[in-house]
Design a protein around this motif. Structure first.
Motif, mmCIF file in Angstrom:
data_model
loop_
_atom_site.group_PDB
_atom_site.id
_atom_site.type_symbol
_atom_site.label_atom_id
_atom_site.label_comp_id
_atom_site.label_asym_id
_atom_site.label_seq_id
_atom_site.Cartn_x
_atom_site.Cartn_y
_atom_site.Cartn_z
ATOM 1 N N ASN A 18 5.628 -10.174 5.200
ATOM 2 C CA ASN A 18 4.188 -10.288 4.983
ATOM 3 C C ASN A 18 3.477 -9.594 6.132
ATOM 4 O O ASN A 18 3.567 -10.026 7.284
ATOM 5 C CB ASN A 18 3.798 -11.763 4.923
ATOM 6 N N PRO A 19 2.776 -8.487 5.887
ATOM 7 C CA PRO A 19 2.184 -7.731 6.996
ATOM 8 C C PRO A 19 1.158 -8.522 7.788
ATOM 9 O O PRO A 19 0.954 -8.261 8.974
ATOM 10 C CB PRO A 19 1.533 -6.529 6.304
ATOM 11 N N PHE A 20 0.513 -9.494 7.159
ATOM 12 C CA PHE A 20 -0.522 -10.242 7.853
ATOM 13 C C PHE A 20 0.052 -11.197 8.899
ATOM 14 O O PHE A 20 -0.698 -11.772 9.687
ATOM 15 C CB PHE A 20 -1.378 -11.019 6.850
ATOM 16 N N GLU A 25 -2.015 -8.413 15.843
ATOM 17 C CA GLU A 25 -3.097 -7.461 15.593
ATOM 18 C C GLU A 25 -2.737 -6.068 16.117
ATOM 19 O O GLU A 25 -3.045 -5.064 15.471
ATOM 20 C CB GLU A 25 -4.389 -7.954 16.263
ATOM 21 N N GLN A 26 -2.081 -6.014 17.282
ATOM 22 C CA GLN A 26 -1.688 -4.726 17.832
ATOM 23 C C GLN A 26 -0.674 -4.025 16.932
ATOM 24 O O GLN A 26 -0.763 -2.818 16.691
ATOM 25 C CB GLN A 26 -1.092 -4.914 19.240
ATOM 26 N N SER A 27 0.279 -4.793 16.409
ATOM 27 C CA SER A 27 1.280 -4.206 15.517
ATOM 28 C C SER A 27 0.641 -3.723 14.224
ATOM 29 O O SER A 27 1.006 -2.662 13.691
ATOM 30 C CB SER A 27 2.378 -5.231 15.215
ATOM 31 N N LEU A 28 -0.307 -4.487 13.688
ATOM 32 C CA LEU A 28 -0.994 -4.063 12.475
ATOM 33 C C LEU A 28 -1.734 -2.756 12.707
ATOM 34 O O LEU A 28 -1.676 -1.836 11.879
ATOM 35 C CB LEU A 28 -1.979 -5.146 12.022
ATOM 36 N N GLY A 68 -6.136 -7.214 10.986
ATOM 37 C CA GLY A 68 -5.850 -8.120 9.871
ATOM 38 C C GLY A 68 -7.007 -8.270 8.897
ATOM 39 O O GLY A 68 -6.828 -8.179 7.678
ATOM 40 N N GLU A 69 -8.213 -8.499 9.425
ATOM 41 C CA GLU A 69 -9.365 -8.691 8.545
ATOM 42 C C GLU A 69 -9.674 -7.421 7.755
ATOM 43 O O GLU A 69 -10.042 -7.485 6.572
ATOM 44 C CB GLU A 69 -10.583 -9.124 9.354
ATOM 45 N N GLY A 70 -9.529 -6.264 8.405
ATOM 46 C CA GLY A 70 -9.753 -5.004 7.699
ATOM 47 C C GLY A 70 -8.746 -4.788 6.589
ATOM 48 O O GLY A 70 -9.097 -4.325 5.494
ATOM 49 N N LEU A 71 -7.476 -5.119 6.836
ATOM 50 C CA LEU A 71 -6.452 -4.996 5.803
ATOM 51 C C LEU A 71 -6.753 -5.900 4.618
ATOM 52 O O LEU A 71 -6.623 -5.493 3.458
ATOM 53 C CB LEU A 71 -5.077 -5.347 6.384
ATOM 54 N N GLN A 72 -7.143 -7.132 4.894
ATOM 55 C CA GLN A 72 -7.468 -8.058 3.807
ATOM 56 C C GLN A 72 -8.660 -7.557 3.001
ATOM 57 O O GLN A 72 -8.680 -7.683 1.769
ATOM 58 C CB GLN A 72 -7.738 -9.446 4.382
ATOM 59 N N TYR A 73 -9.648 -6.979 3.688
ATOM 60 C CA TYR A 73 -10.806 -6.425 2.981
ATOM 61 C C TYR A 73 -10.385 -5.302 2.033
ATOM 62 O O TYR A 73 -10.816 -5.252 0.874
ATOM 63 C CB TYR A 73 -11.831 -5.916 3.993
ATOM 64 N N ILE A 74 -9.525 -4.396 2.507
ATOM 65 C CA ILE A 74 -9.076 -3.284 1.662
ATOM 66 C C ILE A 74 -8.266 -3.804 0.478
ATOM 67 O O ILE A 74 -8.420 -3.320 -0.654
ATOM 68 C CB ILE A 74 -8.251 -2.287 2.499
ATOM 69 N N CYS A 75 -7.418 -4.794 0.710
ATOM 70 C CA CYS A 75 -6.621 -5.361 -0.385
ATOM 71 C C CYS A 75 -7.517 -5.988 -1.445
ATOM 72 O O CYS A 75 -7.298 -5.805 -2.654
ATOM 73 C CB CYS A 75 -5.633 -6.387 0.159
ATOM 74 N N LEU A 94 -1.002 2.907 3.576
ATOM 75 C CA LEU A 94 -1.660 3.041 4.870
ATOM 76 C C LEU A 94 -0.689 3.500 5.945
ATOM 77 O O LEU A 94 -1.067 4.240 6.861
ATOM 78 C CB LEU A 94 -2.310 1.714 5.277
ATOM 79 N N ARG A 95 0.563 3.054 5.828
ATOM 80 C CA ARG A 95 1.560 3.489 6.818
ATOM 81 C C ARG A 95 1.802 4.992 6.707
ATOM 82 O O ARG A 95 1.958 5.685 7.712
ATOM 83 C CB ARG A 95 2.862 2.723 6.620
ATOM 84 N N PHE A 96 1.825 5.499 5.491
ATOM 85 C CA PHE A 96 1.976 6.946 5.309
ATOM 86 C C PHE A 96 0.751 7.684 5.825
ATOM 87 O O PHE A 96 0.864 8.693 6.516
ATOM 88 C CB PHE A 96 2.213 7.267 3.838
#
Length: 333
Positions: free
Chosen positions: A32-34, A38-41, A49-56, A83-85
């Motif tokens: 689970n990426p979340f 935060e640094q790893s994300l 984390g919050e930005g990823l959840q918003y995009i999802c 996003l990783r790509f």
């Protein structure tokens, strides 16, 4: 009771081990990426984390499940693969190895997310911007005192390496490498406010602008203000370019203010490329490359609006300029 006789106990042991492995075999549950720091994300996906959840949440209605073996990837998994790509620009095999997935699964996830983000271009890329027009003009004016500026305009070449077929020559630009020529405008906060991502590298910047919808709207007087462009564009009532031989005095001051204000678009290109390293060179067909570029622009605007961390800009071999050097080249100082 007599014990059974086995001719080769080693074969029996191998059979027992294989049976045990078959019984206990399970499919790996993707991380689970979340749950990462935060640094790893940010290092992996360029969003916290919050930005990823918003995009999802934003893409949930646009992305159908991506099949992987006998189960489907979730929306967060699909988004994070893409996003990783975008963030690394590495080969799809490498992304698949990092996420424990096959190349075909990674490819489908990337193009699903890119297609979904392209559908949102009109919502996130708006001219003259999401702020009131007067705020944009004041923001540009505060940079160097240049009035009535709605945006800065320029084109950027995105290298592309793929089978281009009979039209290969169209993609060779003036620097002799294959590329797509992408037109953008930006506001004073380095938000992209218009995007044209469809032309091969041999097409000149001025032609892209002349045939764009933005040019038609400016000609019709739909916007009150001007764009700032470099000498590759014709000087028009709604697109101002620097004087070719300013000399001293007011013309020189005009060119200095013009360069200091227009450099915002060059800075925007630098931030986008630093944020999404895939734009340093795409290894896909032109139509897919255009979708990936559009997706990265939408993600850049989302990151800017959400005030995500700005990555450090590492100079690219072809990006040898600095803002101060660019100004001196344009003004003759």
């Amino acid at each position: 009771m007599a014990c059974p006789f086995y001719e080769n106990p080693v074969d029996l042991g191998a059979q027992l081990v294989r049976r045990a492995l078959r019984r206990e075999r399970i499919f790996r549950d993707h991380c689970n990426p979340f749950e990462l720091s935060e640094q790893s994300l940010y290092e992996r996906y360029r969003f916290l984390g919050e930005g990823l959840q918003y995009i999802c949440q934003l893409l949930e209605t646009y992305i159908s499940n991506v099949r992987h073996r006998n189960h489907a990837l979730t929306v967060p998994q699909t988004v994070c693969i893409a996003l990783r790509f975008f963030a690394t620009g590495t080969f799809m095999y490498s992304v698949g190895d990092a996420e424990n997935l096959g190349k075909n699964t990674v490819c489908r996830a990337i193009h699903k997310v890119a297609g979904a983000l392209t559908e949102l271009v009109d919502a996130f890329v708006v001219f003259p911007g999401h702020l009131p027009t007067q705020c944009i003009k004041e923001g540009f004016y505060d940079i160097a005192g240049f009035p009535r500026v709605l945006g800065a305009i320029d084109c950027i070449h995105i290298p592309i390496s793929a089978h281009l077929g009979e039209n290969e020559a169209d993609f060779v630009n003036r620097k002799s490498f294959h590329s797509l020529n992408i037109q953008m405008t930006c506001d004073h906060q380095m938000m992209v406010t218009s995007l044209v991502a469809k032309w091969p590298g041999s097409v000149h910047d001025s032609r892209i602008f002349r045939e764009s919808l933005l040019c038609q709207k400016l000609e019709q007087g739909q916007f009150s203000g001007v764009l700032l462009g470099d000498r590759g564009y014709a000087c028009l009532p709604y697109l101002l370019t620097p004087y070719p031989d300013p000399g001293a005095g007011s013309l020189m001051r005009f060119n200095v203010a013009h360069a200091k204000t227009r450099v915002r678009i060059e800075m925007t290109f630098g931030v986008i490329k630093a944020r999404f390293s895939c734009l340093r060179g795409l290894r896909v067909a032109p139509d897919r490359a255009c979708r990936i570029i559009s997706a990265c622009v939408v993600l850049h605007n989302i990151a800017t609006m959400r005030k995500e961390r700005t990555p450090p800009m590492t100079p690219h071999p072809r990006m040898w300029w600095t803002p101060s050097l660019l100004i001196s080249l344009q003004t003759g100082l």
